[in-house]
Design an enzyme around this catalytic site. Structure first.
Site, PDB file in Angstrom:
ATOM      1  N   GLU A 134     -23.337  68.419 -57.762  1.00 22.75           N
ATOM      2  CA  GLU A 134     -24.445  69.160 -58.363  1.00 22.75           C
ATOM      3  C   GLU A 134     -25.376  69.730 -57.302  1.00 22.75           C
ATOM      4  OE1 GLU A 134     -25.823  65.948 -60.860  1.00 22.75           O
ATOM      5  OE2 GLU A 134     -27.544  65.577 -59.558  1.00 22.75           O
ATOM      6  N   ARG A 288     -25.103  54.134 -63.358  1.00 19.87           N
ATOM      7  CA  ARG A 288     -26.497  53.797 -63.096  1.00 19.87           C
ATOM      8  C   ARG A 288     -26.614  52.450 -62.399  1.00 19.87           C
ATOM      9  NH1 ARG A 288     -26.145  55.981 -68.205  1.00 19.87           N
ATOM     10  NH2 ARG A 288     -27.182  58.014 -68.445  1.00 19.87           N
TER      11      ARG A 288
END
EC number: 5.3.1.8
Length: 413
Positions: A134, A288
């Site tokens: 990204e 996460r």
């Protein structure tokens, strides 16, 4: 070419003003708005505003993949738009997270399929088989933590906090000589120790670190002031969370509008505050490691993390300029991103947007107003408005009468 209405995602860390104001809707919004998705992800596709009413971009693509994407892009990526564009508004820090490589995503997805974990389950790690590189471009001042800092520099930070409880961990990092793999080994050992520490140990160490940060900031401001303030903010929001300690290992990045960072697979990061444009591979795979009430899978996170140290400068995306267009250089095959700034001599004159290669485009106006001419029609975009340009509808011409910024995303070279 058609106007594109993004899908709004509401998360607790979002803003009740930024995206609403950007898109010209009433402020404040009813709920914190975190992301505006402009793409064809099955989880929340954007909508085309056609003469016959709204149509899902995903449905339009499904009906004519090759015509919308172009033969070259269709041959490379099959029946999918390979990139996703987001406007991200963070009023609070996001979770500490990383994204997998393609191989890791395929393995993880297939494993969870065999285990029968529903794709919509909150404990699902892999919702597709894609990696998720990204690019984050700041639209306003933007703050982030990203990438493991070189060990020698982290040792300087930990010593500056002057917390005796940190001494064993400083020794753990310092046990390896400087450089390369040795740094990665030390960082892996320390991060793993902290992220797997028993809660009673964290309940002692995290407050001690916070007290050290307070003392550091109460003295004459030092070179690690931003890092100390960030640790205090995270500790206040997530008391006793191992992610507060992990934040000490990451580069503290401040981006001015127009500046960008590129994050590849395995890069541990969290966005702290600001509004930015994200363009990524069309994936929703997130592992996460803390700073969140959401599902945390520490063993899987450790499997995907890249502990190779990096610097803030290495994370920043290089750019090159082609007339009014600034192109953000990344190694991603799925997407290419650029910003066209139309001001000064470019105002009042039609301009051919540089055509780097064939492929569909998503356009997003972030400042001013621009009239876009494509083969099949003309469309005016104002701030906060976007458009979908199919492959066979380009190239495009632009006309602006006021200073304007237009981002465009397409398929990478």
């Amino acid at each position: 070419m058609e106007p594109l209405r993004g899908a709004i995602r509401t998360y607790a860390w979002g803003s009740r003003t930024a995206i609403a104001e950007f898109t010209g809707r009433p402020v404040p919004a009813a709920h914190p708005e975190a992301e505006l998705w402009l793409g064809a992800h099955p989880g929340d596709p954007a909508w085309l505003e056609t003469a016959d009413g709204e149509a899902s971009l995903l449905d339009v693509l499904t009906a004519d993949w090759e015509g919308q994407l172009g033969a070259v892009a269709h041959a490379r990526f099959g029946d999918r738009l390979p990139f996703l564009v987001k406007v991200l508004a963070a009023d609070e820090p996001l979770s500490l997270q990383a994204h997998p490589s393609t191989m890791q995503a395929i393995e993880g997805y297939e494993r969870e399929e065999r285990l029968g974990v529903p794709v919509s389950s909150p404990i699902r790690n892999y919702r597709d088989t894609s990696h998720k590189p990204e690019l984050l471009v700041a639209l306003q001042p933007f703050e982030a933590l990203a990438g493991f800092r070189p060990a020698a520099r982290t040792i300087e930070l930990l010593r500056a906090l002057a917390v005796s409880d940190l001494d064993p961990f400083i020794d753990l990092l310092g046990a390896c000589p400087d450089g390369g793999q040795s740094d990665a080994d030390g960082l892996r050992a320390l991060f793993t120790t902290w992220i797997t520490a028993p809660q009673p140990d964290l309940d002692v160490l995290v407050p001690a670190v916070l007290e050290g940060a307070i003392q550091y900031l109460s003295s004459e401001a030092g070179e690690f002031a931003a890092e100390a303030k960030t640790v205090l903010e995270l500790g206040e929001r997530y008391p006793g969370d191992a992610g507060v300690l992990a934040a000490l290992l990451l580069n503290r990045v401040s981006l001015a509008p127009g500046e960008a960072i590129f994050l590849s697979a395995g890069n541990l990061h969290t966005y702290l505050h600001g509004v930015g444009l994200e363009v990524m591979a069309n994936s929703d795979n997130v592992l996460r490691g803390g700073l969140t009430p959401k599902h945390v899978d520490v063993p899987e996170l450790l499997r995907v993390l890249d502990f190779t140290p990096t610097t803030e400068e290495a994370l920043r995306a290089a750019v090159h300029t082609d007339g009014p267009e600034v192109v953000y250089q990344t190694p991603a095959e799925e997407f290419a991103v650029s910003r066209l700034t139309l001001d000064g001599a470019y105002l009042g004159h039609e301009l051919d947007a540089p055509a780097h290669h064939d492929g569909p485009q998503i356009l997003l106006c972030t400042e001013g107003s621009v009239t876009v001419h494509a083969k099949t029609g003309t469309l005016t975009l104002h701030r906060g408005e976007s458009a979908w340009v199919p492959s066979d509808d380009g190239p495009i011409r632009l006309l602006a009468q006021q200073p304007t910024a237009l981002f465009r995303a397409t398929i990478g070279l």
